[in-house]
Enzyme design. Sequence first.
Site, mmCIF file in Angstrom:
data_model
loop_
_atom_site.group_PDB
_atom_site.id
_atom_site.type_symbol
_atom_site.label_atom_id
_atom_site.label_comp_id
_atom_site.label_asym_id
_atom_site.label_seq_id
_atom_site.Cartn_x
_atom_site.Cartn_y
_atom_site.Cartn_z
ATOM 1 N N GLY A 46 58.467 -65.203 -31.723
ATOM 2 C CA GLY A 46 58.910 -66.452 -32.337
ATOM 3 C C GLY A 46 58.165 -66.700 -33.632
ATOM 4 N N GLN A 51 54.874 -71.411 -40.601
ATOM 5 C CA GLN A 51 53.931 -70.286 -40.594
ATOM 6 C C GLN A 51 54.066 -69.385 -41.816
ATOM 7 O OE1 GLN A 51 55.164 -69.330 -36.359
ATOM 8 N NE2 GLN A 51 53.088 -68.528 -36.368
ATOM 9 N N CYS A 91 50.007 -66.442 -30.734
ATOM 10 C CA CYS A 91 50.638 -66.972 -31.941
ATOM 11 C C CYS A 91 50.335 -66.035 -33.101
ATOM 12 C CB CYS A 91 50.072 -68.360 -32.225
ATOM 13 S SG CYS A 91 50.756 -69.122 -33.692
ATOM 14 N N LEU A 92 51.346 -65.746 -33.905
ATOM 15 C CA LEU A 92 51.135 -64.845 -35.044
ATOM 16 C C LEU A 92 50.140 -65.426 -36.052
ATOM 17 C CD1 LEU A 92 54.764 -63.506 -35.621
ATOM 18 C CD2 LEU A 92 52.833 -62.312 -34.570
ATOM 19 N N HIS A 133 56.690 -74.104 -28.304
ATOM 20 C CA HIS A 133 55.588 -73.641 -29.156
ATOM 21 C C HIS A 133 56.008 -73.665 -30.633
ATOM 22 C CE1 HIS A 133 52.265 -70.551 -30.056
ATOM 23 N NE2 HIS A 133 53.003 -70.544 -31.149
ATOM 24 N N GLU A 134 57.206 -73.136 -30.915
ATOM 25 C CA GLU A 134 57.669 -73.081 -32.314
ATOM 26 C C GLU A 134 57.978 -74.474 -32.849
ATOM 27 O OE1 GLU A 134 57.062 -70.393 -33.707
ATOM 28 O OE2 GLU A 134 56.922 -69.184 -31.889
ATOM 29 N N HIS A 137 54.930 -76.108 -34.149
ATOM 30 C CA HIS A 137 54.556 -75.670 -35.501
ATOM 31 C C HIS A 137 55.196 -76.559 -36.564
ATOM 32 C CE1 HIS A 137 52.222 -72.008 -35.090
ATOM 33 N NE2 HIS A 137 53.101 -71.436 -34.290
HETATM 34 NI NI NI Z 1 52.824 -69.751 -33.106
#
Ligand code: NI
Length: 167
Positions: A46, A51, A91-92, A133-134, A137
Amino acid sequence: MAILNILNYPDDRLRIQAKPVEEIDAGIVQLVDDMFETMYKAPGVGLAATQVNVHKRVIVIDISEDKSRPLTLINPEILEKEGIQSIDEGCLSVPGIYEPVERAQRIRVKALNKQGETFEMEAEELLAVCIQHEMDHLQGKLFVDYLSQLKRHRIRKKMQKQQKMAM
Ligand code: NI
């Protein structure tokens, strides 16, 4: 298509609130395509526009193992939440860290797709976690915000050290 640069915690730009997309134009379609490419390359399941330092309400998700279930959510809204689950999240923007977070087990979401059509869907388990989660963000919130202050402090130090080493 292009690979976009992913911001890393504790970058302040990850705290910016995303604005709703008013029109799905060629720029948004390009953004979605680039976000998928960036997410697949990372690799991740995701990615939120926040991000990649674009502060618009756009997220892309694919929890399949063979890139077969791309899901684009533009201006997502959670209509219903049910149950509680807690699974390890990563998370990236916080590479190498995995911690459990409590989330709703099932959700019902409304969003626009890349064609600008409104749709509703239900999600549970990993997909539900991923969407929540996304969506966090887009509000400038990260999964590490749910952890204890001590854990968060340790993660911040680790990230800062890694970033120094990468420079
Ligand atoms: Ni994330």
